[in-house]
Design a protein around this motif. Structure first.
Motif, PDB file in Angstrom:
ATOM      1  N   ALA A 274      56.677 106.470  42.568  1.00 56.87           N
ATOM      2  CA  ALA A 274      55.509 106.926  43.318  1.00 56.87           C
ATOM      3  C   ALA A 274      55.346 106.092  44.585  1.00 56.87           C
ATOM      4  O   ALA A 274      54.985 106.591  45.644  1.00 56.87           O
ATOM      5  CB  ALA A 274      54.264 106.847  42.451  1.00 56.87           C
TER       6      ALA A 274
ATOM      7  N   ALA B  44      56.860 102.941  32.589  1.00 54.28           N
ATOM      8  CA  ALA B  44      55.688 103.122  33.449  1.00 54.28           C
ATOM      9  C   ALA B  44      55.894 102.404  34.776  1.00 54.28           C
ATOM     10  O   ALA B  44      55.549 102.920  35.834  1.00 54.28           O
ATOM     11  CB  ALA B  44      54.435 102.616  32.744  1.00 54.28           C
TER      12      ALA B  44
ATOM     13  N   THR C 119      50.222 108.710  25.959  1.00 57.10           N
ATOM     14  CA  THR C 119      50.017 107.265  25.865  1.00 57.10           C
ATOM     15  C   THR C 119      48.734 106.941  25.117  1.00 57.10           C
ATOM     16  O   THR C 119      48.699 106.044  24.270  1.00 57.10           O
ATOM     17  CB  THR C 119      49.932 106.647  27.275  1.00 57.10           C
ATOM     18  OG1 THR C 119      50.862 107.292  28.108  1.00 57.10           O
ATOM     19  CG2 THR C 119      50.222 105.178  27.230  1.00 57.10           C
TER      20      THR C 119
ATOM     21  N   GLY D 132      57.110 110.855  38.402  1.00 61.99           N
ATOM     22  CA  GLY D 132      57.504 110.072  39.566  1.00 61.99           C
ATOM     23  C   GLY D 132      58.760 110.630  40.210  1.00 61.99           C
ATOM     24  O   GLY D 132      58.857 110.748  41.435  1.00 61.99           O
TER      25      GLY D 132
ATOM     26  N   ASP E  74      47.580 109.065  43.927  1.00 60.75           N
ATOM     27  CA  ASP E  74      46.984 109.612  42.707  1.00 60.75           C
ATOM     28  C   ASP E  74      47.859 109.268  41.506  1.00 60.75           C
ATOM     29  O   ASP E  74      47.371 108.771  40.479  1.00 60.75           O
ATOM     30  CB  ASP E  74      46.859 111.134  42.868  1.00 60.75           C
ATOM     31  CG  ASP E  74      46.014 111.758  41.786  1.00 60.75           C
ATOM     32  OD1 ASP E  74      45.243 111.008  41.159  1.00 60.75           O
ATOM     33  OD2 ASP E  74      46.121 112.969  41.566  1.00 60.75           O
ATOM     34  N   VAL E  75      49.160 109.518  41.651  1.00 60.73           N
ATOM     35  CA  VAL E  75      50.068 109.224  40.537  1.00 60.73           C
ATOM     36  C   VAL E  75      50.066 107.728  40.231  1.00 60.73           C
ATOM     37  O   VAL E  75      50.046 107.314  39.066  1.00 60.73           O
ATOM     38  CB  VAL E  75      51.488 109.716  40.870  1.00 60.73           C
ATOM     39  CG1 VAL E  75      52.473 109.235  39.818  1.00 60.73           C
ATOM     40  CG2 VAL E  75      51.512 111.225  40.946  1.00 60.73           C
TER      41      VAL E  75
ATOM     42  N   THR F  85      51.648 113.574  34.875  1.00 57.53           N
ATOM     43  CA  THR F  85      50.772 112.440  34.603  1.00 57.53           C
ATOM     44  C   THR F  85      49.716 112.798  33.561  1.00 57.53           C
ATOM     45  O   THR F  85      49.337 111.950  32.766  1.00 57.53           O
ATOM     46  CB  THR F  85      50.072 111.948  35.878  1.00 57.53           C
ATOM     47  OG1 THR F  85      49.456 113.044  36.501  1.00 57.53           O
ATOM     48  CG2 THR F  85      51.042 111.292  36.810  1.00 57.53           C
TER      49      THR F  85
ATOM     50  N   LEU G 134      57.950 113.657  42.094  1.00 59.64           N
ATOM     51  CA  LEU G 134      57.287 113.276  43.336  1.00 59.64           C
ATOM     52  C   LEU G 134      58.320 112.966  44.417  1.00 59.64           C
ATOM     53  O   LEU G 134      58.156 113.304  45.583  1.00 59.64           O
ATOM     54  CB  LEU G 134      56.441 112.033  43.051  1.00 59.64           C
ATOM     55  CG  LEU G 134      55.194 111.811  43.845  1.00 59.64           C
ATOM     56  CD1 LEU G 134      54.300 113.010  43.734  1.00 59.64           C
ATOM     57  CD2 LEU G 134      54.478 110.594  43.300  1.00 59.64           C
TER      58      LEU G 134
ATOM     59  N   ALA H  46      58.083 104.493  36.915  1.00 59.69           N
ATOM     60  CA  ALA H  46      57.330 105.616  37.463  1.00 59.69           C
ATOM     61  C   ALA H  46      56.492 105.153  38.648  1.00 59.69           C
ATOM     62  O   ALA H  46      56.415 105.824  39.686  1.00 59.69           O
ATOM     63  CB  ALA H  46      56.428 106.219  36.388  1.00 59.69           C
TER      64      ALA H  46
ATOM     65  N   THR I  95      49.770 110.629  30.306  1.00 59.64           N
ATOM     66  CA  THR I  95      48.657 109.762  29.939  1.00 59.64           C
ATOM     67  C   THR I  95      48.073 110.152  28.588  1.00 59.64           C
ATOM     68  O   THR I  95      47.722 109.290  27.778  1.00 59.64           O
ATOM     69  CB  THR I  95      47.571 109.810  31.023  1.00 59.64           C
ATOM     70  OG1 THR I  95      48.194 109.720  32.283  1.00 59.64           O
ATOM     71  CG2 THR I  95      46.608 108.672  30.874  1.00 59.64           C
TER      72      THR I  95
ATOM     73  N   ILE J 275      46.377 103.506  34.897  1.00 58.02           N
ATOM     74  CA  ILE J 275      45.522 103.699  33.712  1.00 58.02           C
ATOM     75  C   ILE J 275      46.352 103.482  32.457  1.00 58.02           C
ATOM     76  O   ILE J 275      45.940 102.772  31.532  1.00 58.02           O
ATOM     77  CB  ILE J 275      44.896 105.103  33.730  1.00 58.02           C
ATOM     78  CG1 ILE J 275      43.912 105.207  34.881  1.00 58.02           C
ATOM     79  CG2 ILE J 275      44.199 105.392  32.415  1.00 58.02           C
ATOM     80  CD1 ILE J 275      43.434 106.592  35.136  1.00 58.02           C
ATOM     81  N   THR J 276      47.559 104.080  32.447  1.00 55.68           N
ATOM     82  CA  THR J 276      48.464 103.825  31.324  1.00 55.68           C
ATOM     83  C   THR J 276      48.727 102.332  31.183  1.00 55.68           C
ATOM     84  O   THR J 276      48.737 101.795  30.073  1.00 55.68           O
ATOM     85  CB  THR J 276      49.779 104.575  31.537  1.00 55.68           C
ATOM     86  OG1 THR J 276      49.506 105.963  31.569  1.00 55.68           O
ATOM     87  CG2 THR J 276      50.752 104.288  30.418  1.00 55.68           C
TER      88      THR J 276
ATOM     89  N   THR K 286      55.220 107.605  28.627  1.00 56.79           N
ATOM     90  CA  THR K 286      55.681 106.975  29.862  1.00 56.79           C
ATOM     91  C   THR K 286      56.940 107.670  30.379  1.00 56.79           C
ATOM     92  O   THR K 286      57.190 107.660  31.582  1.00 56.79           O
ATOM     93  CB  THR K 286      55.933 105.478  29.660  1.00 56.79           C
ATOM     94  OG1 THR K 286      56.616 105.277  28.433  1.00 56.79           O
ATOM     95  CG2 THR K 286      54.633 104.721  29.626  1.00 56.79           C
TER      96      THR K 286
ATOM     97  N   ILE L 160      47.063 106.802  38.188  1.00 55.94           N
ATOM     98  CA  ILE L 160      47.090 107.273  36.801  1.00 55.94           C
ATOM     99  C   ILE L 160      48.104 106.475  35.992  1.00 55.94           C
ATOM    100  O   ILE L 160      47.874 106.156  34.816  1.00 55.94           O
ATOM    101  CB  ILE L 160      47.347 108.784  36.764  1.00 55.94           C
ATOM    102  CG1 ILE L 160      46.136 109.478  37.368  1.00 55.94           C
ATOM    103  CG2 ILE L 160      47.550 109.268  35.356  1.00 55.94           C
ATOM    104  CD1 ILE L 160      46.351 110.889  37.707  1.00 55.94           C
ATOM    105  N   VAL L 161      49.214 106.095  36.638  1.00 46.63           N
ATOM    106  CA  VAL L 161      50.152 105.208  35.946  1.00 46.63           C
ATOM    107  C   VAL L 161      49.463 103.877  35.633  1.00 46.63           C
ATOM    108  O   VAL L 161      49.662 103.298  34.554  1.00 46.63           O
ATOM    109  CB  VAL L 161      51.423 104.995  36.788  1.00 46.63           C
ATOM    110  CG1 VAL L 161      52.317 103.954  36.151  1.00 46.63           C
ATOM    111  CG2 VAL L 161      52.182 106.296  36.929  1.00 46.63           C
TER     112      VAL L 161
ATOM    113  N   LEU M 140      55.626 110.241  32.531  1.00 45.86           N
ATOM    114  CA  LEU M 140      55.173 109.629  33.785  1.00 45.86           C
ATOM    115  C   LEU M 140      56.367 109.423  34.714  1.00 45.86           C
ATOM    116  O   LEU M 140      56.313 109.700  35.909  1.00 45.86           O
ATOM    117  CB  LEU M 140      54.500 108.281  33.516  1.00 45.86           C
ATOM    118  CG  LEU M 140      53.136 108.274  32.845  1.00 45.86           C
ATOM    119  CD1 LEU M 140      52.634 106.856  32.712  1.00 45.86           C
ATOM    120  CD2 LEU M 140      52.155 109.084  33.663  1.00 45.86           C
ATOM    121  N   LEU M 141      57.467 108.941  34.123  1.00 49.62           N
ATOM    122  CA  LEU M 141      58.680 108.689  34.916  1.00 49.62           C
ATOM    123  C   LEU M 141      59.184 109.996  35.514  1.00 49.62           C
ATOM    124  O   LEU M 141      59.546 110.053  36.697  1.00 49.62           O
ATOM    125  CB  LEU M 141      59.742 108.041  34.027  1.00 49.62           C
ATOM    126  CG  LEU M 141      61.009 107.597  34.727  1.00 49.62           C
ATOM    127  CD1 LEU M 141      60.676 106.555  35.764  1.00 49.62           C
ATOM    128  CD2 LEU M 141      61.989 107.029  33.733  1.00 49.62           C
TER     129      LEU M 141
END
Lengths: 170, 112, 233, 86
Positions: free
Chosen positions: D20, D13, B51, B24, D38-39, B44, B27, D16, B48, D45-46, B17, D42-43, B20-21
């Protein structure tokens, strides 16, 4: 149904093997009822969808190719981690050191699966994103461009994966 | 043994995660669409995957299905990003001024 | 600026409403009488692990037949309305940018896998969440991927129609068999209930869901086909 | 210990997802929003996997797989629509 050419049969067989593998993993069981239903469904799909490709379709089954597969997986995972540390370093840097560009690189791969895997691998490795693939040229977006020169860029971006994929798929 | 797996799984979840952060963050910070796609896809995907690995440590009997989800993501995630980047380029979405070269523009002969 | 502010305020109000709803939600401590009946008797009567599926396919099987019929009528009407447009200019195919090589290769790899995932969802309808409608929608999404990779792809209307009608007829046929051999229309006990929790269990439920899945998939695919062919010509 | 780590992971998560979402709202172009979408999926899904771990329900993983499939298709549909290829 008329007799199938050998090439078609091999391709359907490769699809069937992949589908069966997918089915067993999805169900997480080797019970006979699961296998029967899976075999029927996989065979039906492999025979009806004639354009199907599978990761086994164009694979070579030589010992060298199997060795290269393991080498490829290891190299890919290493590059994936490196790529994320690279992105992290760029994103966390207050100055945001990006100097991107779209470069053109060359590939020797001919098989469709090999080229798809190459493009996907490039997308997941440090700072590069495949934007398009045309004939033997890949157009790659590069976050921190290090070389505009085509040969140098090819060496840095493509060569690592290509050496494995060439043995695996040609 | 189970306790060690539990801690390892939890740590993998946090590592995943965290990526993931970072994705983000990328992004938000990156200057144009292409760079954002880059940050989004890579972070991601690994995030993922980690995770999923963490969940596999916490529930070893789910490992096969988690592996399947991971493999599926490894094929679909970069593919959708590539298609999106290609579409953005076809629609002439501007690159950031910092961009040094764009060799795709002039050579492919796609309709302007 | 004002527009943004208004949008933001609206979002905030919406968030507040939903937050109030979720925080104030108290699940019933005990099941009500109907729910209790299904919870206690489904496994014993029908051998299905997923109670929702048992209700949809057997207890309320006639309703499901109605739903499938509604979907069939929708797809038939879409096809009928769009077919008049299609007659005009069949062969004009220019101006559509082709998909890149990656999408074409990727779709040929993924379409079979997606189809199989759809089969998995409807075959396991009595064990896991999902069922005929969801699985059918996944089947149709494979058709959508084909269309994305090749916008000019032509589907075999005849094949889709055959799958649709055969599965529909077989569905009704199984329902009638239930009337003859078991308790009533669409009774699943025409086949042995099998071991609880395995794939071959719950009598005819997996068979019925497979037929519903194929039918729904064929209906969605035929709608997609009509729509895409109208757009292109 | 593992529970605390899972909670922490869920918080990360969530952050994140919020980042997004910021990109989704800001845009400026549709393509930026699609990347953000998209992001976000997928987050999610986590999030589903974390939910499966917490609730100890393996069936949620099927949902995660179908969700992955839908996010992939969704992005491609929008991308092809934007380049007028659909």
């Amino acid at each position: 149904m008329d007799a199938m050419p050998i090439g078609r049969m091999r391709s359907a067989g490769a699809s069937f093997v992949l589908l069966m593998l997918f089915w067993v993993m999805l169900n997480g069981s080797l019970a006979s009822d699961v296998l029967i239903v899976g075999a029927v469904a996989s065979a039906a799909i492999a025979l009806i969808y004639r354009d199907g490709l599978s990761i086994f379709t164009e694979a070579r089954w030589t010992p060298a190719a199997i060795g290269a597969t393991f080498g490829y997986i290891g190299y890919f995972l290493k590059e994936l981690v490196k790529s994320n540390l690279h992105i992290a370093a760029v994103v966390l840097d207050p100055a945001l050191p990006v100097h991107p560009g779209i470069v053109k690189v060359h590939t020797r791969l001919k098989s469709r699966m090999g080229r798809l895997l190459l493009a996907n691998s490039i997308t997941l490795t440090p700072g590069t994103l495949t934007v398009a693939i045309e004939d033997e040229w890949l157009y790659v977006h590069w976050v921190t461009m290090e070389a505009a020169d085509q040969e140098e860029a090819t060496r840095q971006i493509v060569a690592g994966f290509e050496s494995y994929l060439e043995v695996m798929y040609g | 043994m189970a306790a060690v797996l539990d801690i390892l799984g939890g740590l993998l979840l946090v590592a995943g995660t965290t990526f993931l952060l970072l994705g983000g963050l990328g992004l938000v910070r990156m200057p144009d669409v292409y760079n954002r796609i880059q940050a989004g896809t890579k972070a991601t995907t690994l995030g993922t995957l980690l995770t999923l690995a963490g969940a596999a440590c916490l529930h070893p009997d789910w490992a096969i299905k988690l592996l399947l989800i991971g493999l599926f993501l490894l094929f679909t995630n970069p593919l959708s990003s590539q298609v999106l980047a290609h579409a953005a380029h076809r629609e002439h979405v501007a690159t950031t001024p910092a961009t040094e070269v764009d060799l795709l523009d002039e050579e492919t002969g796609e309709e302007a | 600026m004002v527009k943004h502010l208004v949008a933001f305020l609206l979002l905030a109000v919406l968030a507040a409403v939903f937050a109030a709803l979720t925080l104030g939600y108290q699940p019933d401590a005990a099941l009500n009488r109907t729910a209790l009946y299904y919870a206690e008797n489904t496994a014993k009567d029908l051998g299905a692990q997923n109670i929702v599926t048992a209700i949809v396919v057997t207890y309320r099987g006639l309703d499901t037949l109605g739903e499938v019929t509604v979907l069939f009528l929708t797809s038939a009407i879409v096809g009928l309305i769009l077919s008049t447009h299609r007659a005009a200019g069949e062969s004009r195919t220019t101006g559509v940018p082709a998909a890149g090589e990656l999408l074409r290769t990727g779709s040929r790899l993924l379409v079979p896998l997606i189809l199989l995932a759809g089969v998995y969802v409807f075959v396991n309808g009595h064990l896991t969440p999902g069922g005929g409608f969801q699985g059918g929608a996944i089947l149709a999404s494979a058709a959508l991927l084909l269309l994305l990779a090749d916008p000019l792809h032509r589907f075999g209307h005849r094949a889709i129609a055959v799958v649709e009608s055969v599965s529909g007829l077989a569905y009704v046929g199984i329902g009638l068999l239930g009337l003859a051999w078991a308790g009533g229309f669409l009774d699943n006990r025409i086949l042995p209930l099998g071991d609880f929790g395995t794939l071959f269990s719950a009598g005819a439920i997996p068979v019925i869901y497979t037929l519903i899945g194929l039918k729904v998939g064929a209906e969605f695919a035929s709608m997609l086909a009509s729509l895409s062919e109208t757009e292109k010509s | 210990m593992a529970d605390a780590l899972i909670t922490f992971a869920a918080v990360l998560a969530g952050l994140a997802f919020l980042l997004a979402m910021y990109r989704f709202v800001r845009g400026p172009r549709t393509f930026d929003r699609v990347v953000a979408f998209d992001v976000m999926t997928i987050v999610s899904i986590t999030g589903i996997v974390l939910g499966a771990v917490v609730e100890e329900r393996v069936v949620y993983l099927d949902v995660a797989l179908v969700y992955a499939l839908m996010s992939f298709l969704g992005v491609i549909v929008v991308a092809r629509y934007l380049e007028r290829g659909l």
